[in-house]
Every structure is written in C-alpha cells, then in structure tokens.
Design a protein around this motif. Structure first.
Motif, PDB file in Angstrom:
ATOM      1  N   LEU A 284       0.364  -1.132  -0.107  1.00 44.12           N
ATOM      2  CA  LEU A 284       0.192  -0.285  -0.063  1.00 44.12           C
ATOM      3  C   LEU A 284       0.780   1.558   0.130  1.00 44.12           C
ATOM      4  O   LEU A 284       0.435   2.133   0.340  1.00 44.12           O
ATOM      5  N   GLY A 285       1.879   1.208  -0.115  1.00 42.94           N
ATOM      6  CA  GLY A 285       2.934   2.357  -0.233  1.00 42.94           C
ATOM      7  C   GLY A 285       3.892   3.235   1.995  1.00 42.94           C
ATOM      8  O   GLY A 285       3.715   4.147   1.026  1.00 42.94           O
ATOM      9  N   GLY A 286       3.345   1.910   2.400  1.00 40.37           N
ATOM     10  CA  GLY A 286       3.968   2.436   3.608  1.00 40.37           C
ATOM     11  C   GLY A 286       2.512   3.376   4.439  1.00 40.37           C
ATOM     12  O   GLY A 286       1.661   3.937   3.720  1.00 40.37           O
ATOM     13  N   ASP A 287       3.174   4.676   5.218  1.00 36.31           N
ATOM     14  CA  ASP A 287       2.537   5.527   6.136  1.00 36.31           C
ATOM     15  C   ASP A 287       2.185   6.465   4.793  1.00 36.31           C
ATOM     16  O   ASP A 287       0.349   6.604   5.006  1.00 36.31           O
ATOM     17  N   HIS A 288       2.346   6.622   4.147  1.00 31.41           N
ATOM     18  CA  HIS A 288       2.734   8.099   2.895  1.00 31.41           C
ATOM     19  C   HIS A 288       1.461   7.579   1.839  1.00 31.41           C
ATOM     20  O   HIS A 288       0.721   7.742   1.706  1.00 31.41           O
ATOM     21  N   GLY A 289       2.024   5.971   1.714  1.00 29.21           N
ATOM     22  CA  GLY A 289       0.500   5.268   0.532  1.00 29.21           C
ATOM     23  C   GLY A 289      -0.614   5.360   1.092  1.00 29.21           C
ATOM     24  O   GLY A 289      -2.044   6.088   0.743  1.00 29.21           O
ATOM     25  N   LEU A 290      -0.533   5.236   2.889  1.00 26.14           N
ATOM     26  CA  LEU A 290      -1.727   4.337   3.235  1.00 26.14           C
ATOM     27  C   LEU A 290      -3.208   6.212   3.674  1.00 26.14           C
ATOM     28  O   LEU A 290      -4.383   6.201   3.338  1.00 26.14           O
ATOM     29  N   ALA A 291      -1.641   6.886   4.111  1.00 29.77           N
ATOM     30  CA  ALA A 291      -2.411   8.591   4.020  1.00 29.77           C
ATOM     31  C   ALA A 291      -2.836   9.607   2.963  1.00 29.77           C
ATOM     32  O   ALA A 291      -3.569   9.185   2.264  1.00 29.77           O
TER      33      ALA A 291
END
Length: 363
Positions: A284-291
């Motif tokens: 999902l792209g890590g924290d940046h992708g989740l945001a």
C-alpha cells in the motif's frame, strides 16, 4: 476455487501427493473410522458389509484421485438411489474427508484439491446426474416451470423478488441500478429461471460465472436472494413443494455466482499467512501511501449519496484522522490507534450491509 485451477493441469500430481495407492488405503481406513462414529451420517452404514465398502471406496478413490482406472463396481447413482441423501449429508462426508487427510499430515492445499475432486460426485450421490432443472423436477408429468404457474408467473416472481431485494439491506447494493439496467437484469433472471426450471432455454449458463466474478457476492448474499425468491413464490401462491424444488435448482449456481469473491478471499488469506500484514502495508506504500488512500477514500465518501450523511459535520477532520490511524494499524503500520472501539462508535448509527457495501465500493 484455487484448488480447482490447479486441478485443470491434471490429477497425476495429486495422486502422488497423497502417496499413491498406499496413501489412499490409509486415507480410506481413517475416513471410514470417522464416518461410522459420525452421528450425522453413520446411519447409512449400519448393517452394511464393511469390508466390501472399504474395498470399493479404495478402488473408486484411487481412480478418482488420479491413480489407475481400477474401479469396476456399480454406478454411484444405483448404489445411492434409495438413501435419500441431501447436501447436508454430503457436506458432512467432505468434513470427515478433510479431518481424515489432516490427521495423516496431508498439506492443506492438497486437501483442498481432494475436496475439489470429490465435489463433482455430489450430483451422482444426490441423484442429480441429469440436473434438477428439468426431468428431475417433474411431478405428475409437470415441469417445474409449469408447477410454478408458467412463464408469466415466473416473470411475476422475479418482479416481486427484485422489489424485495431492493428493500433488503443485505443485498440492496447489488440490485440498485439505473432503470434500464434493472429491466435488463430482470429479463436475464427470468431467462435463467425459465430454462433452469424446465422451460425454453435461452440463457447460456457459461456466462454465469464471468458475469458475477467481480461482484464480490458471498454465500451470505446468495442466501439472502434465495430467501427473497422464496417469499416472492409464496406471495404468488406457488405450491410449497415447487418452491423447495426451485430453491434447490437455483442453489446449483451458487459456486458460479460466489466464485470471484471466494478466489479473492482465498488469495488474500494465503498472502497474509505467507507475509503477514507487513507485506500488505508495504504494497500500500507504507504510511505515506495509506495517507493518500484515506484522502482519496474520503473524497468519495463525502460525495456518495448513499452514505455521505455519515461523513458530515464539524468533526469530520477528527473522524478522518482517527479512521486513518485505525486503518494504518490494521494494515501493519507502527502507528497505534487509541480511540474508542468500533462497536461503541457505531452502536447508535444503525449501519446496514447496504451502507457497508457502499463504503467498500468507495474503498
């Protein structure tokens, strides 16, 4: 479904995975020990020639699972004709099969393939070799479509059922469409049912699976539709025995209608078992992708007429932030959610399956 795809390559590998004839023999011994102690189906084996049944099962299973073609016994339909077996009984047998194989240390994937190999036998054991949709549904010389009142009555049943589904929050999501599309869907449903119930066949059943593959229909949804179908039949004063037979016929397409969701859930389960939620978090792209995902999700939610009323007010930014932290934690982030439990948050919101399915579509 994944096992079925593997089986398309042939059963030679399966026979080796269960250790050939010696493995089949051990499997039959353990399976039979479970069957005769299973209160759900043991009655079918009382007073029978145990050694003869075991030998017959060993030969039949050897051939069915990809071994030599050595079964010379009676036809399965003839053997089981007078037993009045039901899907429940066959499912109990499959459950004992899974337990017996697991007890022998057979891997889960191989067990799935064995169950897939056994599934086509269901129709023979339940005397459905020609399909309940036509001759098997005859009573007093009448096909099922006639027992339901004819094609015009089937049209009325579909109309009533469709209205019921639109009012049913469990499945409303799948039936709420533009007017023209609803009319087209109803015509297709009538064609399917008329053909399945012994009338003129105008629908190609091979379209059933691809048509529903991306719709995420579960057994829960399928059962809800069958329930609405039964209610519609009762409203049209169809005979109870005809309703029961019609529900059995429609049940035969369950696997095709729910296949897409089954495959996706199984793929997700196996992937999570293999790499855990950490792998999903990275995909999902890590924290940046989740945001970014949460930002885009809320762009959809606040504009969706079906559920936007849940995403209004001065606290929307706070709700979005809390939901973002909850999703991040669920998907494997180091971010910790410390808010109230979901049960407490949603206890007064009367959210139905319809709203939740709408939310999933936005996601």
């Amino acid at each position: 479904e994944l096992a079925a795809k593997n089986m398309e390559k042939g059963k030679d590998g399966l026979f080796k995975q269960i250790h050939g004839e010696s493995g089949v023999e051990l499997f039959v011994e353990r399976l039979y020990d479970m069957i005769v102690s299973d209160s759900r189906i043991q009655k079918f084996f009382i007073g029978k020639n145990i050694s003869q049944i075991r030998e017959g099962l060993k030969l039949y299973f050897t051939e069915l699972l990809g071994g030599p073609k050595i079964y010379k016994g009676r036809d399965l339909v003839d053997i089981h004709m007078a037993l009045n077996l039901t899907d429940y009984h066959f499912d109990c047998f499959l459950n004992d099969t899974e337990r017996a194989l697991a007890g022998l240390g057979i891997p889960d994937d191989t067990i799935d393939e064995v169950v897939v190999s056994f599934e086509p036998v269901r129709s023979s054991l339940l005397n459905r070799t020609r399909g309940l949709g036509a001759s098997a549904a005859l009573r007093n010389g009448q096909a099922l479509v006639e027992r339901l009142g004819g094609e015009m009555n089937v049209e009325a049943i579909v109309e009533t059922m469709y209205s019921g589904c639109l009012d049913d929050p469990r499945v409303r999501y799948f039936f709420e469409q533009a007017r023209e599309k609803m009319a087209r869907t109803k015509r297709l449903m009538v064609a399917v049912m008329v053909g399945a119930f012994g009338g003129a066949s105008t629908y190609d059943e091979r379209n059933m699976r691809p048509k529903h593959y991306n719709m995420n229909v579960t057994d829960y949804h399928f059962d809800a539709v069958l329930e609405n179908f039964s209610i519609a039949c009762e409203a049209m004063e169809a005979p109870p025995d005809a309703i029961r037979d019609a529900v059995s016929v429609l049940g035969l397409v369950r696997a095709d209608v729910t296949a897409g969701c089954t495959v996706r859930l199984e793929v997700a389960r196996k992937r999570t078992e293999a790499v855990g939620t950490d792998g999903l978090f990275e995909c999902l792209g890590g924290d940046h992708g989740l945001a970014r995902f949460v930002d885009q999700l809320y762009d959809f939610l606040v504009r969706d007429d079906r559920i936007k009323h849940y995403f209004r007010g001065s606290k929307l930014a706070t709700i979005k932030q809390a939901q973002g932290r909850y999703l991040a934690q669920m998907f494997g982030s180091q971010v910790a959610y410390s808010g109230r439990s979901l049960d407490r948050i949603h206890s007064v919101m009367t959210i139905t399956d319809y709203e939740y399915d709408s939310f999933l579509e936005c996601a």
